[in-house]
Design an enzyme around this catalytic site. Sequence first.
Site, PDB file in Angstrom:
ATOM      1  CE  LYS A   1      -1.991  -1.034   3.984  1.00  0.00           C
ATOM      2  NZ  LYS A   1      -1.485  -2.355   4.359  1.00  0.00           N
TER       3      LYS A   1
ATOM      4  NE  ARG B   1      -4.382  -1.255   9.736  1.00  0.00           N
ATOM      5  CZ  ARG B   1      -3.293  -0.639   9.278  1.00  0.00           C
ATOM      6  NH1 ARG B   1      -3.328   0.638   9.028  1.00  0.00           N
ATOM      7  NH2 ARG B   1      -2.197  -1.316   9.070  1.00  0.00           N
TER       8      ARG B   1
ATOM      9  NE  ARG C   1       7.453  -2.465   6.197  1.00  0.00           N
ATOM     10  CZ  ARG C   1       6.133  -2.314   6.204  1.00  0.00           C
ATOM     11  NH1 ARG C   1       5.505  -1.977   5.086  1.00  0.00           N
ATOM     12  NH2 ARG C   1       5.431  -2.550   7.283  1.00  0.00           N
TER      13      ARG C   1
ATOM     14  NE  ARG D   1       5.844  -0.448  10.345  1.00  0.00           N
ATOM     15  CZ  ARG D   1       4.674  -0.461   9.726  1.00  0.00           C
ATOM     16  NH1 ARG D   1       4.555   0.058   8.524  1.00  0.00           N
ATOM     17  NH2 ARG D   1       3.626  -1.000  10.288  1.00  0.00           N
TER      18      ARG D   1
ATOM     19  NE  ARG E   1       1.698  -4.806  11.238  1.00  0.00           N
ATOM     20  CZ  ARG E   1       2.718  -4.583  10.405  1.00  0.00           C
ATOM     21  NH1 ARG E   1       3.918  -5.074  10.680  1.00  0.00           N
ATOM     22  NH2 ARG E   1       2.538  -3.895   9.306  1.00  0.00           N
TER      23      ARG E   1
END
Length: 225
Positions: free
Chosen positions: A13, A88, A122, A155, A166
């Site tokens: 996203k 969300r 990431r 993160r 998550r």
Amino acid sequence: MKAVFIGPPGAGKGTYASYFSRKYCIPHISTGDIFRDEIAKGTELGEIIKKYIDKGELVPDDIVIEVVKKRLNQPDTRNGFILDGFPRTLNQAKALDEITQIDVAVYIYVPIEIAIERLSNRYICPKCHRIYNLKFNPPKNDLRCDYDGEKLIRRPDDEPEVVKNRYKVYYEQSHPVIDYYRRKNLLIEVDNSSSAEIVVVLLEKTLIERGILKLKPCNPNVSIR
Ligand code: AMP
């Protein structure tokens, strides 16, 4: 173009939202980035939301909705915006309908194994929020942002244990939002398993052909990375 980009963690996203934001000069509004900034600055809001984010839980609706409402009131949203990671929950989607009428909901998805692999590689720039991947899109100078030289960070919620939660939260609370927009005929589905360079061309073409993206590019030569 007033767009929401939704989908599971690690689907891409942020990467696509950043591309359209830079190319068409409309703000990329990531609730996750806003929250991480608040935590980094040590604000009162940051302290309240940190415990949810660290566990991979959703921040309560009333807090998120207030933050988004305030942000969408800023004058830079007048030609459109891209909301990344909001709504969300169904409550958030309904609240957004009260604030403004969106033109499109872009649902970006990948198989979970690909997402987990991407998240484990990431790195993000804490200053400009650009997203890197050590395998597919590494920074030029080791672990420094190509654009502002800031030291890249991982993160904390990209650690495998938190990612699992998550995903659980996503399927329980966020997935119904997809159907909400499908029923409203606002949904575009994007399979992001192949390369971002190919996927973005198809997505942009679809948005233009359907008359959703009517803006002229302000930076025509922007690349997806
Ligand atoms: P993201 O950067 O979009 O992956 O968001 C990081 C974290 O911020 C999420 O795991 C949630 O804890 C919180 N968050 C971001 N957006 C929302 C939202 N719309 N509703 C509730 N929590 C959110």
